[in-house]
Structure formats: structure tokens, C-alpha cells
Design a protein around this motif. Structure first.
Motif, PDB file in Angstrom:
ATOM      1  N   VAL A  31       0.921  -1.258  -0.017  1.00 31.57           N
ATOM      2  CA  VAL A  31       0.030  -0.072  -0.038  1.00 31.57           C
ATOM      3  C   VAL A  31       1.026   1.449   0.077  1.00 31.57           C
ATOM      4  N   SER A  32       0.652   2.219  -0.976  1.00 29.97           N
ATOM      5  CA  SER A  32       1.399   3.297  -1.110  1.00 29.97           C
ATOM      6  C   SER A  32       0.501   4.677  -1.087  1.00 29.97           C
ATOM      7  N   SER A  33      -0.611   4.524  -1.151  1.00 27.07           N
ATOM      8  CA  SER A  33      -1.730   5.503  -1.089  1.00 27.07           C
ATOM      9  C   SER A  33      -2.834   5.204  -0.493  1.00 27.07           C
ATOM     10  N   LEU A  34      -3.739   6.354  -0.109  1.00 23.94           N
ATOM     11  CA  LEU A  34      -4.907   6.267   0.489  1.00 23.94           C
ATOM     12  C   LEU A  34      -5.894   5.400  -0.254  1.00 23.94           C
ATOM     13  N   LYS A  35      -5.912   5.630  -1.763  1.00 19.69           N
ATOM     14  CA  LYS A  35      -6.778   4.811  -2.599  1.00 19.69           C
ATOM     15  C   LYS A  35      -6.355   3.417  -2.705  1.00 19.69           C
ATOM     16  N   GLU A  36      -4.951   2.888  -2.681  1.00 26.11           N
ATOM     17  CA  GLU A  36      -4.623   1.805  -2.504  1.00 26.11           C
ATOM     18  C   GLU A  36      -5.129   1.100  -1.371  1.00 26.11           C
ATOM     19  N   ALA A  95      -2.085  14.197   3.097  1.00 19.81           N
ATOM     20  CA  ALA A  95      -3.551  14.278   2.865  1.00 19.81           C
ATOM     21  C   ALA A  95      -3.763  14.913   1.555  1.00 19.81           C
ATOM     22  N   PRO A  96      -3.172  15.991   1.093  1.00 19.96           N
ATOM     23  CA  PRO A  96      -3.652  16.132  -0.273  1.00 19.96           C
ATOM     24  C   PRO A  96      -3.085  15.488  -1.416  1.00 19.96           C
ATOM     25  N   SER A  97      -2.254  14.698  -1.390  1.00 17.91           N
ATOM     26  CA  SER A  97      -1.986  13.685  -2.448  1.00 17.91           C
ATOM     27  C   SER A  97      -2.607  12.440  -2.191  1.00 17.91           C
ATOM     28  N   GLY A  98      -2.718  12.207  -0.974  1.00 19.17           N
ATOM     29  CA  GLY A  98      -3.128  10.601  -0.666  1.00 19.17           C
ATOM     30  C   GLY A  98      -1.917   9.634  -0.351  1.00 19.17           C
TER      31      GLY A  98
END
Length: 127
Positions: A31-36, A95-98
Motif C-alpha cells: 500500500v502506498s496511497s490512500l486509494k490503494e 493528505a492532499p496527494s493521498g
């Protein structure tokens, strides 16, 4: 004997340790982002049980009917966990980029199975 013959559903306990598991997934690079992280959460038994029995996990009935895949709820849950891990310096959450990036402290905690509560307790001693 009653537990063997009673057909009560088995609920997930992942929520209580979600921070630790998220830290491990970030440390591994899964996992490397909020979406993932939201997608990763959809592969868990917790997600299956949240969809089947949302009230047991504190999800309002109205939300579960308007959002049957619980995307908003999963996003809020992962955001809260990412912020907590960021405050404990176990990951860097932007937070802005996730994006969610691992830190050495997070990798060490994940490798030695140290919980976020333990890191927070020691962090209080360092400051």
C-alpha cells in the motif's frame, strides 16, 4: 457445546488492529496511497462482514443503503488510521496527494510486531 451448535456469525476483529496491519502493508510496499489502502481493505474479511452486518461496526443503516460498497466509510476509516500512524511517525501521510510512505520507525515496528499503542507510549517518553 453451545458454540458448536449455535449458528452465530463470526465477526471480524481487524478494526481493533487496523493501524498495525496498515503499517505493515505500507512497510511491505503493498500500500502506498490512500486509494490503494481502501482497495486493500476491500479484500479483507472485515469488509465482507461490514457489508453483511454494518450496524455491528457502527455504520449507520442509511449510509449502508446509499453506499452498499461502503466506499465512503472505508475511506474515512483508512484516513483516520493513516493520520494516527502519521502522528506516531510510523508512516508519512500526505493528505492532499493521498500518499502514504513508510518510515524507519514504522518498518521496525512492523518487523518486530510492535503495536501503534506501544510506539505512542514510547513516543510520549521521548518528548
Amino acid at each position: 457445546l453451545s458454540m458448536l451448535v449455535t449458528q452465530a456469525p463470526i465477526e471480524s476483529k481487524l478494526v481493533s488492529a487496523l493501524c498495525d496491519h496498515l503499517c505493515a502493508e505500507v512497510s511491505l510496499g503493498t500500500v502506498s496511497s490512500l486509494k490503494e489502502a481502501v482497495v486493500w481493505l476491500s479484500y479483507t474479511y472485515l469488509y465482507v462482514r461490514m457489508c453483511r452486518n454494518p450496524l455491528a461496526y457502527g455504520i449507520p443503516f442509511e449510509q449502508s443503503t446509499h453506499d452498499p460498497r461502503l466506499l465512503a466509510w472505508r475511506t474515512e476509516l483508512v484516513q483516520a488510521m493513516a493520520r494516527r500512524l502519521d502522528e506516531a511517525r510510523m508512516v508519512r501521510y500526505h493528505a492532499p496527494s493521498g500518499s502514504i510512505d513508510p518510515t524507519e520507525l514504522g518498518r521496525t515496528a512492523s518487523h518486530f510486531y510492535l503495536s501503534v499503542e506501544t510506539i505512542e507510549a514510547f513516543s510520549g517518553l521521548w518528548h
